[in-house]
Design an enzyme around this catalytic site. Structure first.
Site: not given
Length: 466
Positions: A310, A408
């Site tokens: 990340d 999402c």
């Protein structure tokens, strides 16, 4: 009429005898009243940080949490609730204030909204809500505004129906959504937009992912029942349980020992769809906070070589915490998925998970500040980042390998349009079918929409490299 929000049960404020003797009490006020005012003042600061400074609600709440657990719960309820109802609260506040507040006094608008939220949505007695909110004015170092806050809240009590009716003539206040997002949702989901907006303005259910390496789902459900925690299984997800009432994570049996994780049911589709096989090299390209990372390892019973990356140390720290609690191992490092680096782009991967950064419009009920902080002009740059990630990661995928793209988001620009453009650019890419029980079929991929007792909003597309 837009969506209405029922009043949740909120713990009543403690009496003075339940406070410690060391707590300072203002002249003429009990310790309970003083602490109640302090919580309202802090809630106003948090709301102001979101409204005026553009801070995330999570960060603003974490800045200075109260020491007492019940005060933390009340602060969270006030802050999350006020942000959830923010367009309506702002419309009412505009009616109550005869003239705009001075720039240095705009926090008073946030305090007034905290008071209004209590009167509209909470079961705290009105007189206690008004008294504590008015007292918070002094704690915000605005003693001259005590009369203004008191008169405004009293007026709302007298004219509640008329003020609400007038506010809800504004479309954004009625649906608790910015107008640009309403326009996009109506265009994308003409048959579903009202239901998904209502779900997005509600409270998210709590789902658990049972670590089936350690315990059977029905055996864990029995442990919950023994702890007086009611749960029910989901038919298409054997590792998933939905709690009938949310509880603190650390009160779950075996949570600290890694028997279970808290994860939305929609997010729990990712690992089974990617279906990692023993011996494969797997890349989780946007891994934080680590729920899907852990599920991938659990899915393959620990027999995969997983690399998790990340963009920052802070984000990767959350992955470390999650895997450590579960007793799982992975290669973890900071990395930018748009720019593969030799440290982690060191040979082909058989499977890649790209949980791409997105508008997060599918998880607004968990993060209501998204409705405030996200702007229409943000969508195109986000889509460009997603496209760059897809391009970069495709070069790391082995022939015959699979890449699961998910967001999402509820917006086609980030979802099926993104995949359509990618497939047009890459003749070595094809789309694999997804289960018919997974949400709604789109031109490419499938979309889960948020629902009252169901999962959050997620989009999935599974790509095969020929």
């Amino acid at each position: 009429m837009g969506p209405s929000l029922s009043k949740p049960k909120i713990a009543s404020e403690r009496t003075a005898s339940q406070r410690t003797a060391s707590e300072r009490t203002a002249p003429g006020r009990t310790a309970s009243e003083q602490t109640g005012a302090a919580v309202r003042a802090q809630a106003a600061r948090v709301l102001h940080a979101v409204r005026a400074d553009g801070r995330s609600l999570t960060d603003a709440l974490a800045a200075s949490p109260p020491a007492d657990a019940r005060d933390r719960a009340l602060l969270s309820e006030l802050a999350f609730g006020a942000v959830r109802l923010l367009p309506r609260l702002e419309a009412i506040t505009d009616q109550l204030l005869q003239r705009p507040l001075k720039p240095n006094d705009r926090i008073l608008g946030s305090l007034l909204m905290i008071g209004l939220y209590q009167l509209i949505a909470l079961r705290i007695p009105d007189h206690a809500a008004v008294s504590a909110t008015v007292a918070a004015t002094r704690l915000l170092e605005r003693p001259r505004a005590v009369g203004l806050i008191n008169a405004s809240l009293r007026r709302f009590q007298r004219e509640r129906a008329e003020l609400l009716e007038q506010a809800e003539r504004n479309e954004s206040a009625r649906w608790l959504m910015p107008t640009w997002l309403l326009r996009r949702l109506r265009a994308a989901w003409p048959e579903h937009w009202e239901a998904l907006v209502a779900a997005s303005n509600g409270r998210a259910p709590m789902f658990l992912r049972v670590n089936r390496q350690r315990i059977r789902t029905d055996d864990y459900a029995a442990q919950l029942a023994a702890a007086s925690i009611e749960a029910e299984p989901l038919p298409d997800q054997p590792q998933t349980l939905r709690l009938l009432q949310p509880v603190p994570a650390d009160s779950l049996p075996g949570f600290g020992d890694g028997l279970v994780s808290v994860q939305d049911a929609g997010a729990q589709w990712a690992a089974p769809l990617l279906a990692p096989q023993p011996g494969e090299r797997i890349l989780d390209a946007c891994a934080a906070p680590g729920g899907k990372t852990a599920h991938l390892i659990e899915q393959a019973q620990g027999q995969i070589a997983l690399t998790a990356i990340d963009i920052s140390d802070e984000r990767m720290a959350s992955v470390h915490v999650n895997l450590h609690r579960l007793g799982l191992q992975a290669r973890m490092m900071v990395g930018d998925a748009t720019q593969p680096a030799p440290a982690w782009a060191d040979g082909p991967y058989q499977r890649i998970l790209l949980d791409a950064p997105c508008s997060a419009t599918g998880v607004m009920r968990r993060h209501p500040d998204i409705k405030r902080l996200r702007l229409d002009q943000d969508i195109a740059p986000l889509a460009q980042v997603q496209a760059r990630m897809l391009e970069a990661l495709w070069t790391l995928l082995a022939p015959g390998g699979r890449l699961l793209y998910l967001t999402c988001s509820l917006l086609p620009d980030e979802n099926e349009a993104q995949i359509a453009a990618f497939l047009a650019r890459h003749k070595d890419a094809s789309e694999l079918p997804l289960p018919a029980t997974l949400g709604i079929a789109r031109t490419h991929g499938r979309q889960l929409l948020p629902s009252e007792a169901g999962p959050d909003g997620f989009y999935f597309a599974l790509l095969l490299k020929r």
